[in-house]
Design an enzyme around this catalytic site. Structure first.
Site, PDB file in Angstrom:
ATOM      1  NE  ARG A   1      -1.331  -6.964   2.922  1.00 28.69           N
ATOM      2  CZ  ARG A   1      -1.781  -7.379   4.129  1.00 28.69           C
ATOM      3  NH1 ARG A   1      -1.313  -8.671   3.800  1.00 28.69           N
ATOM      4  NH2 ARG A   1      -2.893  -7.274   4.900  1.00 28.69           N
ATOM      5  CB  VAL A   2      -7.221  -5.513   0.029  1.00 29.19           C
ATOM      6  CG1 VAL A   2      -8.883  -4.955  -0.258  1.00 29.19           C
ATOM      7  CG2 VAL A   2      -7.326  -7.174  -0.376  1.00 29.19           C
ATOM      8  CG  ASP A   3      -3.697  -2.346   2.813  1.00 28.59           C
ATOM      9  OD1 ASP A   3      -2.896  -3.249   1.974  1.00 28.59           O
ATOM     10  OD2 ASP A   3      -3.429  -2.076   3.809  1.00 28.59           O
ATOM     11  CG  ASP A   4      -0.654  -1.752  -1.297  1.00 27.85           C
ATOM     12  OD1 ASP A   4       0.183  -2.528  -0.863  1.00 27.85           O
ATOM     13  OD2 ASP A   4      -0.204  -1.179  -0.747  1.00 27.85           O
ATOM     14  CB  VAL A   5      -6.937  -2.481  -4.506  1.00 28.59           C
ATOM     15  CG1 VAL A   5      -7.388  -2.143  -5.484  1.00 28.59           C
ATOM     16  CG2 VAL A   5      -6.438  -3.738  -4.599  1.00 28.59           C
TER      17      VAL A   5
END
Ligand code: WTA
Length: 715
Positions: A575-579
């Site tokens: 997920r992008v929020d996990d980048v």
């Protein structure tokens, strides 16, 4: 042509014979090659020869057609392989996917009249599959099982459909389903579909349901209890509590139809509310075994499935009938190279999208034989999955990386090929190789990126280096597979979901929403629509547009990061929020996790980013974000400072110094949903020590792990 098409065209000229043997040997021997993504794993000639899509050329030909003429491509499949009471209107697909041009709208086969239950059962029975096994059911307790042929399944579905009609369930009504993996779960879904009712299946503890019951259900279908491993879980108690809560919110349920799962709990010990609660066995079998089909429009709703967003209340993802039907059936067929003689087992629960699309609808539309397993995958021991594979001669096995990793942790002699340290240090337990598994021919993975070392173990040990792995990337929202290998068509790269399915145009965009070409990484979006796409968030079309179509106007935004390598292969980075952004380096949590897990003593890892202000325990404060890693060790390995250093070194060596974790937090277990997804939201809060903001943890498979983690925070 699209960017992707160009990549594929260049890929299609890949030498298919040259280098094959040496690559394959390297993989089997588990040699750690310097750059894993350059390491192809080729399908065997025997496999490719019999495959539906035997070569990149064949893929390319179909892919091209699907992109150049989506209406023609999909309507060809829809009309030749499904029953329509009435054909759709002039337009196969109408769509507006650009917020700048008005409301987002997706419609496929509008005006077409059909029924998905009819297509799963009646149509297949008419085609000669009446006596074919539709469902094998395996109980949690070894030795207890059951099965239904297609015609028996139709009878059961009709009885329930008739019962539901008798209590007033009509087309368009919502039915709440909270059932474990019993045959009654697919039966219930199909019965709802038969009468045009909208099922909403839950895997979560339903006291959270109450906030979401904006669909005004009148009926709940559940069972008294379920056995998972050594535990008995009383589902009826949970439902009762939820119904008390929902009554407070003005939602009253008229009927709670309860299946008596005798192997788990007896009727006498189940709490009962007269007038509302009804035993399934007392009523359903009395109804006729035939039931007229409610014909519905292709765009009539089929089901609602709640999935969690990153914020706010859960999103009710709405799927409709016709496009979803065509898409799940077609993706199932090609991504698993499905043949009539296959026996298919997907370990997912029907409470999440994988169970909807690839336990029930996709396989049943193809007339497949499906294994449904009630219990825990490591009960009574870690060999259970392979016991089930041998028992039913399973040919296609579809599961999640988290299960692969946990079984890998439990060990098998063959896993030691690449892991000499492990062999010498720990006793050999051949949980896998004591079974034959020779029926297996295709493996599948879903839910998160599968790290190359788990991929290799799955491929080499479980699949005997014989079975292609379909690493299927998709989402609740997409209805079906979006990026996936087609077995036999492509050489694989361990950990890459490879190429898009027919009709899917993935694009990678930068922060500004500009498509980037060639070797690159960025945000994964999709251009155009595909039949299986969700149509709205129930009751909140505005949120649908804001979440998915406003971030990058003109595209559907997936929320995932992705990179494309020089050969055009897609690598999902989480997920992008996990980048995490450390000193300007963009690092996918999955990359760090994969490096950690490649350490012989690391069983599982979950990595989150933390803001530098809260990193009191490290010098990372100059980096912007710090990398915080939760690490579960291989059974029996003790924590030590030495091991901590060696884990960090592994990441340094594989990715670079910038990716070295700032903190290793020992984790006896990780907080996971019942579908196996790690709840990073909770890990982030623990990492930043915001312990009073953990939020709701009741949806975890084992809420106890949170306390364990907190206890170990500073050790
Ligand atoms: C992740 C499950 C990498 C991804 C079907 C996506 C994956 C989210 C893969 C959707 C895969 C799923 N490789 N990542 N093969 N499959 N994901 O809605 O982040 O439960 O956005 O659907 O899971 O999860 P969902």
């Amino acid at each position: 042509t699209t960017n992707h098409l160009r990549h594929v065209e260049s890929m299609a000229s890949l030498p298919s014979g040259a280098g094959k043997i040496s690559h394959l040997n390297a993989v089997i021997l588990g040699e750690a090659l310097a750059s894993e993504e350059n390491d192809f794993v080729f399908p065997s000639d025997d496999f490719s020869r019999q495959a539906l899509i035997p070569s990149p050329h064949k893929y390319l030909e179909m892919y091209k057609r699907s992109i150049e003429d989506p209406a023609g491509f999909w309507s060809g499949i829809a009309s030749s392989q499904f029953y329509w009471k009435q054909k759709w209107g002039d337009q196969v697909c109408s769509e507006n996917l650009d917020v700048r041009k008005g409301d987002i709208k997706i419609e496929w086969f509008k005006g077409g009249i059909t029924n998905i239950c009819y297509n799963c059962l009646d149509r297949n029975i008419d085609a000669g599959l009446a006596d074919k096994i539709a469902l094998y059911w395996e109980s949690n307790e070894p030795g207890f099982d059951a099965h239904l042929t297609y015609s028996q399944l139709l009878h059961r579905v009709c009885q329930l459909a008739n019962y539901l009609k008798s209590i007033g369930v009509r087309k368009g009504d919502a039915v709440i389903v909270y059932l474990p993996m019993l045959m009654e779960l697919p039966i219930t879904m199909l019965a709802c579909a038969r009468i045009g009712a909208v099922h909403s299946v839950y895997i979560l503890l339903p006291h959270k349901i109450v906030e979401k019951l904006d669909c005004k259900p009148k009926v709940v279908i559940t069972c008294n209890a379920v056995r998972r491993g050594p535990k008995t879980i009383n589902l009826k108690d949970i439902v009762d509590a939820a119904l008390v809560e929902s009554a407070k919110n003005g939602i009253s349920i008229d009927v709670c139809l309860t299946y008596e799962n005798q192997s788990a709990l007896k009727r006498e010990s189940t709490k009962w509310q007269e007038g509302r609660d009804v035993w399934w066995e007392d009523v359903v079998p009395k109804y006729p075994t035939t039931c007229d089909v409610e014909w519905v429009d292709a765009e009539d709703p089929l089901f609602l499935l709640y999935t969690s967003g990153s914020t706010g209340k859960p999103k009710g993802v709405l799927h409709t009938t016709g496009g979803y039907m065509v898409y799940t059936a077609t993706t199932f067929k090609y991504a698993f190279d499905y043949k009539e003689s296959d026996v298919y087992w997907c370990t997912a629960d029907c409470g999440w999208i994988t169970g909807h699309s690839y336990v029930t609808y996709g396989p049943m539309l193809n007339g497949a034989t499906v294994v449904v397993y009630e219990g825990a995958p490591n009960y009574p021991d870690s060999g259970r999955c392979w016991d089930i594979v041998d028992k039913y001669k399973v040919t296609i096995f579809y599961t999640a990386p988290t299960l692969v990793r946990s079984l890998m942790r439990d060990g098998d002699e063959a896993s030691c090929i690449s892991n000499l340290v492990y062999t010498l240090k720990y006793p050999v337990q051949n949980y896998v190789t004591r079974y034959s598994r020779k029926s297996l021919r295709v493996l599948g993975s879903v839910g998160e990126p599968i790290n190359p070392s788990a991929w290799r173990w799955f491929f080499n040990v479980v699949g005997g280096s014989r079975c292609p792995i379909s690493d299927t990337w998709w989402q609740t929202e997409t209805g079906g597979f979006m990026i996936t290998p087609l077995p036999g068509a492509w050489p694989q790269k361990p950990g890459s979901a490879t190429f898009p399915f027919f009709g899917v145009q993935p694009v990678i965009v930068d922060e500004k929403g500009t498509e980037i070409d060639g070797e690159c990484s960025g945000y994964l979006c999709v251009k155009g629509s595909w039949p299986g796409a969700f149509r709205t968030l129930y009751g909140d079309h505005e949120r649908y547009e804001t979440t998915y179509f406003r971030p990058f106007p003109g595209y559907y935004f997936t929320g995932d990061g992705c990179s494309r390598d020089k050969d055009g292969y897609h690598w999902l980075t989480g997920r992008v929020d996990d980048v995490i952004n450390v000193s300007g380096h963009r690092i996918g949590t999955a990359e760090v996790e994969s490096a950690l897990v490649s350490h012989p003593q690391c069983a599982e890892a979950a990595v989150v980013g933390v803001e530098h202000e809260v990193i009191k325990w490290s010098v990372a404060s100059v980096k912007g974000q710090g990398i915080y890693a939760f690490v579960t060790l291989v059974e029996g390995v003790p924590y030590s400072e030495e091991l901590r250093k060696s884990l960090i070194l592994t990441v340094r060596n594989q990715i670079g110094a910038f990716a070295a974790p700032d903190k290793i937090h020992w984790a006896p277990g990780l907080p996971k949903t019942r579908s196996g997804k790690i709840m990073r939201r909770i890990l982030r809060k623990i990492a930043s020590r915001q312990l009073d903001e953990l939020g709701d943890i009741s949806t975890l498979a084992e809420p106890g792990v949170v306390d364990q983690l907190i206890a170990l925070a500073d050790s």
